[in-house]
Design a protein around this motif. Structure first.
Motif, PDB file in Angstrom:
ATOM      1  N   ALA A  38       4.659   5.079  -8.626  1.00  0.00           N
ATOM      2  CA  ALA A  38       3.331   4.462  -8.619  1.00  0.00           C
ATOM      3  C   ALA A  38       3.216   3.424  -7.507  1.00  0.00           C
ATOM      4  N   LEU A  39       4.235   2.588  -7.378  1.00  0.00           N
ATOM      5  CA  LEU A  39       4.207   1.561  -6.334  1.00  0.00           C
ATOM      6  C   LEU A  39       4.355   2.177  -4.941  1.00  0.00           C
ATOM      7  N   GLU A  40       5.055   3.291  -4.877  1.00  0.00           N
ATOM      8  CA  GLU A  40       5.285   3.950  -3.588  1.00  0.00           C
ATOM      9  C   GLU A  40       3.992   4.463  -2.967  1.00  0.00           C
ATOM     10  N   ILE A  41       3.048   4.943  -3.797  1.00  0.00           N
ATOM     11  CA  ILE A  41       1.832   5.542  -3.242  1.00  0.00           C
ATOM     12  C   ILE A  41       0.625   4.604  -3.294  1.00  0.00           C
ATOM     13  N   SER A  42       0.770   3.432  -3.927  1.00  0.00           N
ATOM     14  CA  SER A  42      -0.375   2.544  -4.129  1.00  0.00           C
ATOM     15  C   SER A  42      -0.504   1.504  -3.023  1.00  0.00           C
ATOM     16  N   ASN A  43      -1.729   1.024  -2.865  1.00  0.00           N
ATOM     17  CA  ASN A  43      -1.989  -0.096  -1.953  1.00  0.00           C
ATOM     18  C   ASN A  43      -1.669  -1.426  -2.634  1.00  0.00           C
ATOM     19  N   ARG A  44      -2.175  -1.569  -3.855  1.00  0.00           N
ATOM     20  CA  ARG A  44      -1.960  -2.790  -4.625  1.00  0.00           C
ATOM     21  C   ARG A  44      -1.596  -2.413  -6.053  1.00  0.00           C
ATOM     22  N   ALA A  45      -1.126  -3.414  -6.820  1.00  0.00           N
ATOM     23  CA  ALA A  45      -0.719  -3.128  -8.195  1.00  0.00           C
ATOM     24  C   ALA A  45      -0.866  -4.358  -9.071  1.00  0.00           C
ATOM     25  N   TYR A  46      -1.022  -4.084 -10.362  1.00  0.00           N
ATOM     26  CA  TYR A  46      -1.056  -5.123 -11.391  1.00  0.00           C
ATOM     27  C   TYR A  46       0.008  -4.794 -12.419  1.00  0.00           C
ATOM     28  N   VAL A  47       0.640  -5.824 -12.954  1.00  0.00           N
ATOM     29  CA  VAL A  47       1.641  -5.653 -14.009  1.00  0.00           C
ATOM     30  C   VAL A  47       1.052  -6.195 -15.301  1.00  0.00           C
ATOM     31  N   LEU A  48       1.022  -5.341 -16.324  1.00  0.00           N
ATOM     32  CA  LEU A  48       0.437  -5.691 -17.621  1.00  0.00           C
ATOM     33  C   LEU A  48       1.550  -5.814 -18.649  1.00  0.00           C
ATOM     34  N   GLU A  49       1.588  -6.951 -19.339  1.00  0.00           N
ATOM     35  CA  GLU A  49       2.567  -7.163 -20.407  1.00  0.00           C
ATOM     36  C   GLU A  49       1.849  -7.703 -21.630  1.00  0.00           C
ATOM     37  N   THR A  50       2.022  -7.011 -22.755  1.00  0.00           N
ATOM     38  CA  THR A  50       1.400  -7.395 -24.030  1.00  0.00           C
ATOM     39  C   THR A  50      -0.050  -7.844 -23.854  1.00  0.00           C
ATOM     40  N   GLY A  51      -0.809  -7.039 -23.123  1.00  0.00           N
ATOM     41  CA  GLY A  51      -2.237  -7.263 -22.995  1.00  0.00           C
ATOM     42  C   GLY A  51      -2.663  -8.292 -21.965  1.00  0.00           C
ATOM     43  N   GLU A  52      -1.726  -8.766 -21.154  1.00  0.00           N
ATOM     44  CA  GLU A  52      -2.076  -9.772 -20.146  1.00  0.00           C
ATOM     45  C   GLU A  52      -1.555  -9.358 -18.770  1.00  0.00           C
ATOM     46  N   ILE A  53      -2.349  -9.633 -17.740  1.00  0.00           N
ATOM     47  CA  ILE A  53      -1.900  -9.417 -16.371  1.00  0.00           C
ATOM     48  C   ILE A  53      -0.947 -10.554 -16.014  1.00  0.00           C
ATOM     49  N   VAL A  54       0.312 -10.228 -15.743  1.00  0.00           N
ATOM     50  CA  VAL A  54       1.308 -11.272 -15.457  1.00  0.00           C
ATOM     51  C   VAL A  54       1.667 -11.342 -13.976  1.00  0.00           C
ATOM     52  N   LEU A  55       1.292 -10.297 -13.224  1.00  0.00           N
ATOM     53  CA  LEU A  55       1.625 -10.283 -11.799  1.00  0.00           C
ATOM     54  C   LEU A  55       0.706  -9.313 -11.091  1.00  0.00           C
ATOM     55  N   GLU A  56       0.331  -9.623  -9.866  1.00  0.00           N
ATOM     56  CA  GLU A  56      -0.484  -8.727  -9.050  1.00  0.00           C
ATOM     57  C   GLU A  56      -0.158  -8.964  -7.587  1.00  0.00           C
ATOM     58  N   GLY A  57      -0.431  -7.971  -6.769  1.00  0.00           N
ATOM     59  CA  GLY A  57      -0.187  -8.127  -5.347  1.00  0.00           C
ATOM     60  C   GLY A  57      -0.087  -6.790  -4.647  1.00  0.00           C
ATOM     61  N   LEU A  58       0.322  -6.826  -3.382  1.00  0.00           N
ATOM     62  CA  LEU A  58       0.535  -5.594  -2.647  1.00  0.00           C
ATOM     63  C   LEU A  58       1.652  -4.800  -3.313  1.00  0.00           C
ATOM     64  N   ALA A  59       1.481  -3.494  -3.388  1.00  0.00           N
ATOM     65  CA  ALA A  59       2.457  -2.650  -4.078  1.00  0.00           C
ATOM     66  C   ALA A  59       3.846  -2.794  -3.459  1.00  0.00           C
ATOM     67  N   ARG A  60       3.898  -2.861  -2.131  1.00  0.00           N
ATOM     68  CA  ARG A  60       5.213  -2.952  -1.476  1.00  0.00           C
ATOM     69  C   ARG A  60       5.917  -4.275  -1.810  1.00  0.00           C
ATOM     70  N   ASP A  61       5.123  -5.347  -2.020  1.00  0.00           N
ATOM     71  CA  ASP A  61       5.720  -6.633  -2.387  1.00  0.00           C
ATOM     72  C   ASP A  61       6.249  -6.598  -3.814  1.00  0.00           C
ATOM     73  N   LEU A  62       5.479  -5.989  -4.716  1.00  0.00           N
ATOM     74  CA  LEU A  62       5.937  -5.897  -6.105  1.00  0.00           C
ATOM     75  C   LEU A  62       7.169  -5.015  -6.217  1.00  0.00           C
ATOM     76  N   ALA A  63       7.245  -3.983  -5.376  1.00  0.00           N
ATOM     77  CA  ALA A  63       8.402  -3.085  -5.403  1.00  0.00           C
ATOM     78  C   ALA A  63       9.685  -3.819  -4.993  1.00  0.00           C
TER      79      ALA A  63
END
Length: 235
Positions: free
Chosen positions: A198-223
């Motif tokens: 998912a991170l490999e093909i995406s421009n940006r990404a959000y990380v969801l944990e127990t119903g809350e966004i805990v992290l967001e940013g460029l996919a390559r940075d999150l990877a």
């Protein structure tokens, strides 16, 4: 193209989403990753009108129009298609009939160009056009579910766990097709447990944990984020 602001969703006393906000810009692939039960599918279902936000200050904007509270078929008419988790094809209908169902919301009958666009991405469907959907393999059913959604000519495609239950070789094929669909002009919001792909093909990404966004940013940075690599990439 799509913006969620302060979205909360509850199932009875259980809060599935807690004031989440996210944005998908035109032309992007945006990934939403997280563990089982994090609220990823609920997020997509809320966008497409199948679930209703619990809070009055919530706002979902699609192509500059607020759509929270709109009926699901009206949202599809606006140019947003949802490929649900588990494919949900019509098993007793042929591949051709399933594809026709994807276009039923549009005015006028689909033309050959609509089918040709689907066959371009999924040539296997053309080979099985008269076959009952219930007799297709899991990978072929996933292709059919995605092809059916494309028949509505969406501007934004919501994909919920497209790799679930598929063999690794088919997973790679599906992700290449997702990239091709995006290059052809369709914006994509991708929910996926295979965080690496998912991170490999995406421009940006959000990380969801127990119903809350805990992290967001460029996919390559999150990877490259150490916590993400440990939690979701198996490292």
């Amino acid at each position: 193209m799509l913006k969620l602001e302060n979205i909360s969703v509850s199932y009875g006393s259980i809060k599935a989403l807690h004031n989440i906000s996210l944005e998908v810009k035109s032309g992007e692939i945006v990934a939403l990753i997280g563990a089982n039960g994090a609220g990823k599918s609920t997020t997509l279902r809320t966008i497409s009108g199948l679930e209703k936000p619990a809070n009055k200050d919530s706002k979902i904007t699609f192509k500059d129009v607020q759509i929270q509270g709109a009926l699901p078929h009206k949202i599809v008419e606006m140019g947003l298609s949802h490929v649900p988790e588990g494919r949900r094809v019509f098993p007793d209908m042929s591949v051709y009939e399933n594809l026709l169902m994807g276009a039923h919301i549009r005015k006028g009958k689909p033309d050959q160009g609509d089918f040709d666009r689907v066959y371009h991405h999924f040539p296997r469907l053309k080979e099985r056009i008269k076959q009952l959907a219930g007799t297709l393999s899991g990978g072929e059913q996933q292709m059919l579910a995605m092809g059916r959604a494309l028949m509505a000519r969406p501007d934004l495609l919501l994909l919920d766990e497209p790799s679930m239950g598929l063999a690794p070789m088919l997973v790679e094929e599906i992700f290449h097709i997702i990239e091709d669909i995006n290059v052809a002009g369709t914006t994509i919001l991708l929910v996926e447990q295979n965080a690496h792909l998912a991170l490999e093909i995406s421009n940006r990404a959000y990380v969801l944990e127990t119903g809350e966004i805990v992290l967001e940013g460029l996919a390559r940075d999150l990877a490259e984020n150490e916590d993400i690599r440990k939690a979701y990439l198996g490292e």
